[in-house]
Design a protein around this motif. Structure first.
Motif, PDB file in Angstrom:
ATOM      1  N   ASP A  63      39.635  42.569  36.552  1.00  0.00           N
ATOM      2  CA  ASP A  63      40.916  41.918  36.288  1.00  0.00           C
ATOM      3  C   ASP A  63      41.707  41.919  37.593  1.00  0.00           C
ATOM      4  N   THR A  65      44.389  40.323  38.554  1.00  0.00           N
ATOM      5  CA  THR A  65      45.842  40.429  38.435  1.00  0.00           C
ATOM      6  C   THR A  65      46.263  41.872  38.187  1.00  0.00           C
ATOM      7  N   ARG A  68      45.868  44.019  41.327  1.00  0.00           N
ATOM      8  CA  ARG A  68      46.965  43.829  42.285  1.00  0.00           C
ATOM      9  C   ARG A  68      48.215  44.574  41.820  1.00  0.00           C
ATOM     10  N   ASP A  69      48.541  44.447  40.529  1.00  0.00           N
ATOM     11  CA  ASP A  69      49.715  45.140  39.991  1.00  0.00           C
ATOM     12  C   ASP A  69      49.568  46.656  40.118  1.00  0.00           C
ATOM     13  N   ALA A  95      45.067  34.949  40.999  1.00  0.00           N
ATOM     14  CA  ALA A  95      45.801  36.213  40.840  1.00  0.00           C
ATOM     15  C   ALA A  95      46.671  36.529  42.049  1.00  0.00           C
TER      16      ALA A  95
END
Length: 242
Positions: A63, A65, A68-69, A95
């Motif tokens: 995943d 995204t 990165r978060d 993303a």
């Protein structure tokens, strides 16, 4: 002619590289947190490059995204991702990742005994050749806790002991004619021929050309003895001085 307001050029710099061996974000979070806890100053607000070369086809399950978060939450600044499968490239771009070309081949990770954990290390990001340095800076006084000596232009010679909590960074080799404590980083510009020499090895962390190890993690009987640290391929070696 008026000077251009901006200039864009390629430049070699050091980045922390997170090598993923798992797409399990919880495992990644736990492992990175552990490394941050052991070296809080080294990774504080550090730009980070993610390398997926060890994931292979498993990269499709990542995943991007959420990754990165997660890294932002951990205090890193994710600057790009590399070595991802072609079918994952669009997912990474969507993303918000910058997809970078592959860096210098770095081979197997230095901690191959822990294959499921992500590895975090610093390596040069470009393939620019690194030449042995001839400039020398001599420091003739002890290095106390909290003090740092930074000499990217060449070799550092410390004539006295260094204390726990001190930090030495050199573009070339580091010589300490006393007890070596604290953290010592040689070859910070990517010089893999750099070495660390000391009369009494008691360092917290040793690093050459971005390949670092905590001394407590190294199985050696040379702690507290005259020693030389050098890089053999991807692996840090410690040998006796005499």
């Amino acid at each position: 002619m008026a000077e251009e307001p901006v200039e864009i050029k390629g430049e070699m710099t050091l980045l922390s590289v997170l090598r993923l061996a798992s797409v399990d974000l919880k495992l990644i979070q736990e492992t990175v947190k552990n490394k941050q806890n052991s070296l809080p100053q080294l990774f504080d607000n550090s730009p980070l490059l993610v390398d997926c070369s060890r994931l292979g086809e498993a990269c499709a399950a990542l995943d991007f995204t959420a990754l990165r978060d997660l890294l932002l939450e951990l205090g890193f600044i994710p600057v790009g991702i590399r070595n991802i499968a072609e079918e994952c490239r669009e997912l990474a771009l969507q993303a918000g990742w910058a997809v970078l070309r592959s860096g210098r081949a770095t081979g197997a990770p230095s901690r191959s005994e822990r294959p499921v954990e992500p590895a975090l290390e610093e390596v040069p990001t470009e393939d620019a050749p690194c030449h042995p340095m001839t400039s020398v800076r001599v420091v003739n006084q002890p290095l106390r806790s909290g003090q740092q000596v930074y000499f990217p232009e060449g070799n550092l010679v410390i004539l006295k002991q260094t204390s726990a909590g001190s930090e030495i960074l050199a573009g070339g080799s580091v010589h300490v004619y006393g007890s070596l404590r604290g953290r010592v980083l040689a070859g910070i510009g990517g010089d893999t021929s750099a070495r660390i020499f000391c009369q009494k090895l008691e360092a917290e962390l040793v690093s050459i050309a971005g390949h670092y190890r905590l001394l407590d993690d190294i199985d050696t009987n040379l702690k507290g003895s005259p020693a030389m640290v050098w890089l053999d391929g991807e692996k840090l070696k410690i040998t006796a001085m005499f």
